[in-house]
Design an enzyme around this catalytic site. Structure first.
Site, mmCIF file in Angstrom:
data_model
loop_
_atom_site.group_PDB
_atom_site.id
_atom_site.type_symbol
_atom_site.label_atom_id
_atom_site.label_comp_id
_atom_site.label_asym_id
_atom_site.label_seq_id
_atom_site.Cartn_x
_atom_site.Cartn_y
_atom_site.Cartn_z
ATOM 1 C CE LYS A 174 25.372 38.389 100.747
ATOM 2 N NZ LYS A 174 25.018 39.206 101.947
ATOM 3 C CB SER A 228 33.801 47.891 100.561
ATOM 4 O OG SER A 228 34.013 46.513 100.406
ATOM 5 C CD GLU A 249 25.345 52.576 92.074
ATOM 6 O OE1 GLU A 249 26.133 53.433 92.534
ATOM 7 O OE2 GLU A 249 24.620 52.773 91.088
ATOM 8 C CB CYS A 283 28.377 55.134 99.455
ATOM 9 S SG CYS A 283 26.773 55.288 98.685
ATOM 10 C CD GLU A 380 33.228 54.593 101.680
ATOM 11 O OE1 GLU A 380 33.584 53.454 101.315
ATOM 12 O OE2 GLU A 380 32.149 55.096 101.369
#
Ligand code: NAD
Length: 475
Positions: A174, A228, A249, A283, A380
């Site tokens: 997806k 996230s 990840e 990231c 973040e």
């Protein structure tokens, strides 16, 4: 002309045909680029069945044949890089040169997997009894479900797809509904490269509904996610409840340490360029800056000057160095970080606000004099905001760098070999870059520690998450 949007199931591109659709928006001006068809439950079942059926034969396919398909995908990616890159700029916003660069680097990723998949070796263990043979086999785990985000849509998807397919697995992916063109282009490349139907399937939908359905399915044996930390934890928990292998990840909050002996001008220039890459939606973006007192003022001045000169605009304009944020929803998030810093005494040396024009633009922003518990120092930002703080003692700076639950990437600038060695070993991070930025190459492992994830992609480790170890003994 923008990319044709479809589902890709069992070797077929499936259009709207009565399915629900979702508009894809150009973040540079807010206009609609097209309608993305979303998978029904029947589509997800069809993808699961196709992947399950294809696995029966694909698992036994010759590594040479898998390698040839991956090589062909690399070749097609290079040939089509301009067109794919243009569509990526349209639906994601990054400057065209960055978009084309992403596709070209992904061709290298496909090549790397094409090479390495021919070397998935088992081993023979010497037996206690000379008549016994003991073998360790590494077999493909099965049908994989993967979920990839919108910041590097080609890169994040192709790495998972190449690892799964190269290992002999089949996969349902997806992609990011907001920026879908790159994943469509990957499906087209594999289709044109002659991948058998069902080995790769692409679906779109409401993220939580699709991931929930696929992860719970007994057909799926492996889950891979990039995104996230909160979402990663939810998916990892669900996968754990069903005893499924995971690769995660997740987000980062990369510390940057600039030591007193660093080449300040070089560090400021390189860090400013990296900070605005993909408008900070990376990231491994440099995120928290710890600058030694002796060079603090010089660094802040130089870094701010570099960011002040950044040309922000539509990614298709060749002069643009930083494009818009990928979505409208990111603007209030940026404002929240800036307002919070201000409320805690922070100074805004540059930017700090939305740029008044069509599209979702936010100024490159420099914050100083803010405490370590400011929001932007702990969560973040995923945008073009750089909080600069000072330090006087390296032990203290390392402790501050290691103080968050994140551990994806870390950066340091120093000319001391001794300090470089110390930082390389003491920073709690999956990747440590000293005096340059060297992560994300196909031949090097990419992954985080602590809350930033589980497992690595790329490097010699790239197939580990897609293989199971089987022991066979016979007499
Ligand atoms: P978000 O957390 O809602 O979504 C992040 C990504 O995860 C999106 O691609 C989304 O489609 C997907 N997602 C969300 N819920 C999901 C679910 N239940 N199942 C499967 N996929 C799901 O937030 P957002 O506004 O899209 O992005 C903002 C944050 O996401 C950033 O602040 C950043 O921390 C993180 N992010 C990280 C990366 C990365 O490379 N690690 C990439 C994109 C976003």
């Amino acid at each position: 002309m923008y990319q044709h949007l479809a589902l890709y199931i069992n070797g077929q591109f499936l259009d709207g045909q009565g399915r629900q659709t979702q508009a894809v928006i150009n973040p540079a001006d807010g206009s609609s680029l097209g309608q993305l068809p979303l998978a029904s439950q029947g589509d997800l079942d069809a993808a699961l069945e196709a992947a399950q059926a294809a696995f029966k034969s694909w698992r036994h396919s010759s590594p040479m044949d898998r390698s040839a398909i991956l090589r062909k995908v690399a070749e097609l990616s290079r040939e089509r890089a301009q067109e794919i890159g243009r569509n990526l700029t349209l639906d994601q916003g990054k400057p065209l040169a960055e978009a084309v660069g992403e596709i070209m680097s992904c061709a290298d990723h496909a090549d790397w997997h094409a090479e390495e998949c021919r070397r998935i070796y088992g081993r023979v263990i010497p037996a206690r009894n000379p008549k016994v043979q003991q073998m360790v086999l590494r077999e493909p785990i099965g049908v994989c479900a993967a979920f990839t985000p919108w910041n590097f849509p080609y890169n994040q998807a192709i790495r998972k797809i190449c690892a799964a397919i190269g290992a002999g697995c089949t996969i349902i992916l997806k992609g990011p509904e907001d920026s879908p063109s790159a994943v469509m282009a990957i499906a087209q490349a594999f289709h044109d490269a002659g991948l058998p139907p069902g080995v790769l399937n692409i679906v779109w939908g409401v993220p939580q509904e699709v991931s929930d359905y696929l992860i719970r399915s007994p057909i799926v044996r492996k889950v891979s996610f990039t995104g996230s930390v909160p979402v990663g934890k939810q998916l990892a928990a669900l996968a754990g409840a069903h005893m499924k292998r995971i690769t995660m990840e997740l987000g980062g909050h990369s510390p940057v340490l600039v030591l007193p002996d660093a080449d300040v001008a070089r560090a400021a220039r390189q860090l400013a360029r990296f900070k605005i890459r993909n408008a900070g939606q990376v990231c491994i973006s440099p995120t928290r800056f710890y600058i030694h007192d002796d060079i603090y003022t010089a660094f802040v001045d130089r870094f701010t000057e570099e960011l002040a000169n950044v040309k922000v605009g539509d990614g298709l304009d060749p002069d643009t160095q930083m494009g818009p944020l990928a979505h409208e929803r990111r603007i209030p998030m940026m404002q929240k970080f800036v307002d919070n810093a201000r409320s805690l005494g922070g100074k805004v040396l540059l930017g700090g606000e939305q740029i008044k024009r069509d599209g979702f633009f936010f100024s490159p922003t420099v914050l100083t004099d803010l405490p370590d518990d400011a929001l932007v120092m702990t969560e973040e930002p995923f945008g073009p905001i750089a909080p600069l703080t000072r330090y006087s003692d390296l032990d203290d700076a390392i402790a501050r760098a290691n103080s968050l639950p994140y551990g994806l990437s870390a950066y340091a600038f120093t000319q001391s070999l001794q300090d470089a060695h110390r930082l390389g070993t003491e920073l709690e991070s999956g990747m440590v870059n000293i005096n340059h930025f060297g992560s994300s190459l196909p031949e090097t492992p990419f992954g985080g520690v602590k809350d930033s994830g589980i497992g690595s992609e790329g490097g010699a480790e790239t197939f580990d998450g897609y293989l199971v170890t089987k022991f066979v003994t016979q007499i």
